[in-house]
Write a protein that holds these residues in place. Structure first.
Motif, PDB file in Angstrom:
ATOM      1  N   MET A   1       0.833  -1.205   0.000  1.00  0.00           N
ATOM      2  CA  MET A   1       0.000   0.000   0.000  1.00  0.00           C
ATOM      3  C   MET A   1       0.867   1.255   0.000  1.00  0.00           C
ATOM      4  SD  MET A   1      -2.725   1.514   2.782  1.00  0.00           S
ATOM      5  CE  MET A   1      -3.538  -0.022   3.074  1.00  0.00           C
ATOM      6  N   TYR A   2       1.914   1.235   0.824  1.00  0.00           N
ATOM      7  CA  TYR A   2       2.833   2.379   0.888  1.00  0.00           C
ATOM      8  C   TYR A   2       3.459   2.625  -0.482  1.00  0.00           C
ATOM      9  CZ  TYR A   2       6.689   5.288   2.628  1.00  0.00           C
ATOM     10  OH  TYR A   2       7.571   6.310   2.852  1.00  0.00           O
ATOM     11  N   GLN A   3       3.866   1.559  -1.138  1.00  0.00           N
ATOM     12  CA  GLN A   3       4.508   1.700  -2.444  1.00  0.00           C
ATOM     13  C   GLN A   3       3.537   2.202  -3.508  1.00  0.00           C
ATOM     14  OE1 GLN A   3       6.087  -2.310  -2.912  1.00  0.00           O
ATOM     15  NE2 GLN A   3       8.134  -1.642  -2.258  1.00  0.00           N
ATOM     16  N   GLN A   4       2.277   1.772  -3.422  1.00  0.00           N
ATOM     17  CA  GLN A   4       1.291   2.136  -4.436  1.00  0.00           C
ATOM     18  C   GLN A   4       0.684   3.521  -4.211  1.00  0.00           C
ATOM     19  OE1 GLN A   4       0.252   0.466  -7.215  1.00  0.00           O
ATOM     20  NE2 GLN A   4       1.730  -1.189  -6.881  1.00  0.00           N
ATOM     21  N   LEU A   5       0.424   3.864  -2.933  1.00  0.00           N
ATOM     22  CA  LEU A   5      -0.340   5.081  -2.643  1.00  0.00           C
ATOM     23  C   LEU A   5       0.414   6.110  -1.798  1.00  0.00           C
ATOM     24  CD1 LEU A   5      -3.816   3.437  -1.845  1.00  0.00           C
ATOM     25  CD2 LEU A   5      -3.003   4.365  -4.032  1.00  0.00           C
ATOM     26  N   GLY A   6       1.585   5.753  -1.301  1.00  0.00           N
ATOM     27  CA  GLY A   6       2.367   6.720  -0.537  1.00  0.00           C
ATOM     28  C   GLY A   6       2.080   6.687   0.955  1.00  0.00           C
ATOM     29  N   GLU A   7       2.904   7.380   1.711  1.00  0.00           N
ATOM     30  CA  GLU A   7       2.807   7.366   3.169  1.00  0.00           C
ATOM     31  C   GLU A   7       1.482   7.908   3.674  1.00  0.00           C
ATOM     32  OE1 GLU A   7       5.313   9.020   7.084  1.00  0.00           O
ATOM     33  OE2 GLU A   7       5.952   9.516   5.038  1.00  0.00           O
ATOM     34  N   GLU A   8       0.921   8.878   2.972  1.00  0.00           N
ATOM     35  CA  GLU A   8      -0.326   9.497   3.436  1.00  0.00           C
ATOM     36  C   GLU A   8      -1.503   8.531   3.409  1.00  0.00           C
ATOM     37  OE1 GLU A   8       0.227  10.239  -0.963  1.00  0.00           O
ATOM     38  OE2 GLU A   8       1.452  10.409   0.848  1.00  0.00           O
ATOM     39  N   SER A   9      -1.350   7.399   2.730  1.00  0.00           N
ATOM     40  CA  SER A   9      -2.440   6.421   2.658  1.00  0.00           C
ATOM     41  C   SER A   9      -2.531   5.561   3.916  1.00  0.00           C
ATOM     42  CB  SER A   9      -2.234   5.502   1.448  1.00  0.00           C
ATOM     43  OG  SER A   9      -1.096   4.673   1.637  1.00  0.00           O
ATOM     44  N   LEU A  10      -1.491   5.542   4.725  1.00  0.00           N
ATOM     45  CA  LEU A  10      -1.446   4.650   5.877  1.00  0.00           C
ATOM     46  C   LEU A  10      -2.476   5.054   6.934  1.00  0.00           C
ATOM     47  CD1 LEU A  10       2.416   4.294   6.344  1.00  0.00           C
ATOM     48  CD2 LEU A  10       0.864   2.795   5.085  1.00  0.00           C
ATOM     49  N   CYS A  11      -2.980   4.054   7.660  1.00  0.00           N
ATOM     50  CA  CYS A  11      -3.902   4.336   8.757  1.00  0.00           C
ATOM     51  C   CYS A  11      -3.120   4.878   9.952  1.00  0.00           C
ATOM     52  CB  CYS A  11      -4.667   3.072   9.147  1.00  0.00           C
ATOM     53  SG  CYS A  11      -3.657   1.788   9.917  1.00  0.00           S
ATOM     54  N   PHE A  12      -3.836   5.311  10.983  1.00  0.00           N
ATOM     55  CA  PHE A  12      -3.195   5.939  12.142  1.00  0.00           C
ATOM     56  C   PHE A  12      -2.184   5.004  12.797  1.00  0.00           C
ATOM     57  CE2 PHE A  12      -2.866   6.841  16.669  1.00  0.00           C
ATOM     58  CZ  PHE A  12      -2.597   8.214  16.669  1.00  0.00           C
ATOM     59  N   THR A  13      -2.546   3.734  12.960  1.00  0.00           N
ATOM     60  CA  THR A  13      -1.653   2.782  13.623  1.00  0.00           C
ATOM     61  C   THR A  13      -0.359   2.622  12.852  1.00  0.00           C
ATOM     62  OG1 THR A  13      -3.525   1.559  14.552  1.00  0.00           O
ATOM     63  CG2 THR A  13      -1.420   0.410  14.448  1.00  0.00           C
ATOM     64  N   CYS A  14      -0.452   2.397  11.556  1.00  0.00           N
ATOM     65  CA  CYS A  14       0.744   2.182  10.743  1.00  0.00           C
ATOM     66  C   CYS A  14       1.594   3.446  10.639  1.00  0.00           C
ATOM     67  CB  CYS A  14       0.347   1.721   9.347  1.00  0.00           C
ATOM     68  SG  CYS A  14      -0.476   0.114   9.326  1.00  0.00           S
ATOM     69  N   ARG A  15       0.935   4.585  10.627  1.00  0.00           N
ATOM     70  CA  ARG A  15       1.656   5.851  10.492  1.00  0.00           C
ATOM     71  C   ARG A  15       2.392   6.210  11.777  1.00  0.00           C
ATOM     72  NH1 ARG A  15      -2.402   8.359   8.918  1.00  0.00           N
ATOM     73  NH2 ARG A  15      -2.905   9.582  10.776  1.00  0.00           N
ATOM     74  N   ASN A  16       1.863   5.814  12.917  1.00  0.00           N
ATOM     75  CA  ASN A  16       2.407   6.274  14.193  1.00  0.00           C
ATOM     76  C   ASN A  16       3.260   5.251  14.943  1.00  0.00           C
ATOM     77  OD1 ASN A  16       1.271   9.125  15.122  1.00  0.00           O
ATOM     78  ND2 ASN A  16      -0.282   8.108  13.896  1.00  0.00           N
ATOM     79  N   TYR A  17       2.980   3.961  14.818  1.00  0.00           N
ATOM     80  CA  TYR A  17       3.781   2.980  15.537  1.00  0.00           C
ATOM     81  C   TYR A  17       5.249   3.098  15.121  1.00  0.00           C
ATOM     82  CZ  TYR A  17       5.554  -1.360  17.417  1.00  0.00           C
ATOM     83  OH  TYR A  17       6.294  -2.278  18.122  1.00  0.00           O
ATOM     84  N   PRO A  18       6.198   3.037  16.058  1.00  0.00           N
ATOM     85  CA  PRO A  18       6.095   2.643  17.460  1.00  0.00           C
ATOM     86  C   PRO A  18       5.927   3.815  18.439  1.00  0.00           C
ATOM     87  CG  PRO A  18       8.388   2.766  16.871  1.00  0.00           C
ATOM     88  CD  PRO A  18       7.606   3.139  15.636  1.00  0.00           C
ATOM     89  N   ARG A  19       5.431   4.927  17.940  1.00  0.00           N
ATOM     90  CA  ARG A  19       5.191   6.049  18.852  1.00  0.00           C
ATOM     91  C   ARG A  19       4.029   5.716  19.778  1.00  0.00           C
ATOM     92  NH1 ARG A  19       6.481   6.908  13.953  1.00  0.00           N
ATOM     93  NH2 ARG A  19       8.279   8.221  13.420  1.00  0.00           N
ATOM     94  N   HIS A  20       4.219   5.970  21.059  1.00  0.00           N
ATOM     95  CA  HIS A  20       3.202   5.687  22.077  1.00  0.00           C
ATOM     96  C   HIS A  20       2.804   7.003  22.717  1.00  0.00           C
ATOM     97  CE1 HIS A  20       1.247   3.440  25.408  1.00  0.00           C
ATOM     98  NE2 HIS A  20       1.617   4.491  26.116  1.00  0.00           N
ATOM     99  N   ILE A  21       1.496   7.302  22.705  1.00  0.00           N
ATOM    100  CA  ILE A  21       1.019   8.596  23.197  1.00  0.00           C
ATOM    101  C   ILE A  21       0.154   8.397  24.438  1.00  0.00           C
ATOM    102  CG2 ILE A  21      -0.292  10.675  22.651  1.00  0.00           C
ATOM    103  CD1 ILE A  21       0.316  10.140  19.689  1.00  0.00           C
ATOM    104  N   GLU A  22       0.519   9.091  25.503  1.00  0.00           N
ATOM    105  CA  GLU A  22      -0.318   9.164  26.700  1.00  0.00           C
ATOM    106  C   GLU A  22      -0.945  10.556  26.737  1.00  0.00           C
ATOM    107  OE1 GLU A  22      -1.098   6.908  29.144  1.00  0.00           O
ATOM    108  OE2 GLU A  22      -0.062   5.337  28.013  1.00  0.00           O
ATOM    109  N   GLU A  23      -2.253  10.617  26.777  1.00  0.00           N
ATOM    110  CA  GLU A  23      -2.975  11.889  26.709  1.00  0.00           C
ATOM    111  C   GLU A  23      -3.407  12.347  28.101  1.00  0.00           C
ATOM    112  OE1 GLU A  23      -3.815  13.786  24.127  1.00  0.00           O
ATOM    113  OE2 GLU A  23      -3.569  12.564  22.329  1.00  0.00           O
ATOM    114  N   PHE A  24      -3.076  13.595  28.398  1.00  0.00           N
ATOM    115  CA  PHE A  24      -3.557  14.246  29.606  1.00  0.00           C
ATOM    116  C   PHE A  24      -4.080  15.620  29.207  1.00  0.00           C
ATOM    117  CE2 PHE A  24       0.084  11.537  30.752  1.00  0.00           C
ATOM    118  CZ  PHE A  24      -0.557  10.621  31.558  1.00  0.00           C
ATOM    119  N   GLU A  25      -4.709  16.303  30.123  1.00  0.00           N
ATOM    120  CA  GLU A  25      -5.273  17.608  29.809  1.00  0.00           C
ATOM    121  C   GLU A  25      -4.159  18.584  29.422  1.00  0.00           C
ATOM    122  OE1 GLU A  25      -8.943  19.617  31.837  1.00  0.00           O
ATOM    123  OE2 GLU A  25      -7.135  20.204  32.924  1.00  0.00           O
TER     124      GLU A  25
END
Length: 378
Positions: free
Chosen positions: A80-104
């Motif tokens: 998919m990356y090769q055919q449609l580019g990085e912007e085509s990736l879903c949130f998980t594929c685009r962000n892993y292995p980044r881990h986000i903890e959300e606070f106010e």
């Protein structure tokens, strides 16, 4: 919005097909709603192929019989990356292995040690980890409402974590002493929380945040540790109990149960005396010249810092301060046992690659399951 990242964050770059354990296999990849909408309306020639490889009912990418993503080619590159580019990736594929903890008004972004390259970066870092904070003006839609968020309590948790990290990075003390100190601190905090008197936390912070106060506590802690480690039966039972906590977790990898059984046989198969001998020999190896240049105390420090920083402040949502520390400490204790087992199986040798592989495999079983994290926090 404030962002906090560890100082090694910018070092990460996906090594794609050179990765020894691709993140595109072994578990299902959940697709976010925005990406599903894009895939459904994709009009290019590849769109039809794309839609056939999605399980629309479950909202995940389909997998083959080896649990490899349907878009993962034999060369471990993403079609998919090769055919449609990085912007085509879903949130998980685009962000892993980044881990986000959300606070106010705060996002803490770390790198998940379940990624082999992240494990290498973290475990090869010899300097104490520091954390970089910056303020970035966020778009209005990026802000999130946090119900039942207590900013007053959160500020206390941040202060406590800062003290704990300072203790964990105090290399004048052994890791056993550092670990005991943060456990004791968490237990005292939990007692205060259950009495609903947050102001008393300041006394705990003063007790553990001042060098002079720590110096007064050290003789008693060191004596308690000596008594514990000199008692072969108690060490054996405690180690079995902690390692046995893994039996309560859901297993995400097909071979994980067999791996745990092999570790258990190596560690405990020769009884109390066999385990005591293994522990003493492995500890001696860890501080000796034969450990291939590995600085094991620093490795254990980096692991504990990783777990405490990533998860401790999440107690703002469940008040489970001691649970967050229990999960962190038990995780490093379990990894110690796994290292020792591998060392024994390899006739007294253990490489940096062995350590990294054990760590990311363990992390994949623990951190990729909210259920497993909750179990180890109990």
């Amino acid at each position: 919005m404030f962002y906090v990242r560890p100082n090694y964050y910018e070092q990460f770059k996906c090594i794609a097909d050179r990765c020894e354990a691709t993140c595109c296999a072994g578990w299902q990849i959940v697709i976010d709603e925005a990406a599903l909408g894009r895939y459904e309306s994709e009009t290019c020639d590849y769109g039809e192929v794309l839609r056939k490889r999605i399980d629309w009912e479950e909202g995940v990418f389909k997998q083959d019989c080896h649990k490899r993503c349907a878009f993962l080619k034999e060369d471990n590159l993403c079609e998919m990356y090769q055919q449609l580019g990085e912007e085509s990736l879903c949130f998980t594929c685009r962000n892993y292995p980044r881990h986000i903890e959300e606070f106010e008004n705060l996002r803490e972004i770390t790198l998940a040690i379940s990624c082999p390259e992240v494990a290498r970066i973290i475990l090869e870092q010899e300097e104490p980890v520091s954390f970089v904070e910056e303020e970035i003006e966020a778009e209005e839609e990026e802000w999130e409402e946090f119900e039942d968020f207590d900013p007053f309590f959160f500020s206390y948790l941040e202060d406590a974590r800062k003290i704990m990290l300072a203790i964990l990075q105090n290399r004048r003390l052994s890791m056993a002493v550092r670990t005991a100190l943060i456990q004791n601190m968490a237990e005292e905090m939990q007692e205060i929380l259950e009495e609903s008197d947050l102001f008393d936390l300041a006394d705990v912070f003063e007790k553990y945040g001042e060098e002079a106060n720590l110096a007064e506590m050290l003789p008693e802690i060191e004596q308690q540790l000596k008594v514990f480690f000199d008692n072969a039966d108690e060490c054996f039972c405690h180690s079995q109990t902690v390692f046995g906590r893994l039996d309560r977790l859901e297993h995400l990898s097909d071979d994980w149960e067999d791996y745990l059984e092999q570790c258990r046989k190596t560690l405990y198969g020769e009884g109390v005396q066999g385990y005591q001998a293994l522990r003493e020999q492995f500890d001696k190896w860890c501080i000796g010249e034969s450990c291939a240049g590995l600085k094991m105390e620093i490795i254990f420090e980096q692991l504990l810092v990783y777990f405490v920083f990533t998860y401790f402040c999440g107690a703002v949502y469940d008040d489970n301060v001691i649970g967050k520390i229990r999960m962190s400490v038990d995780s490093v204790a379990i990894l110690y046992q796994m290292f020792a087992a591998k060392w024994k199986e390899q006739n007294g040798t253990l490489s940096a690659k062995d350590i990294q592989r054990i760590v990311y495999r363990y992390s994949r079983e623990l951190e990729h399951s909210d259920v497993n994290l909750e179990i180890l926090e109990k």
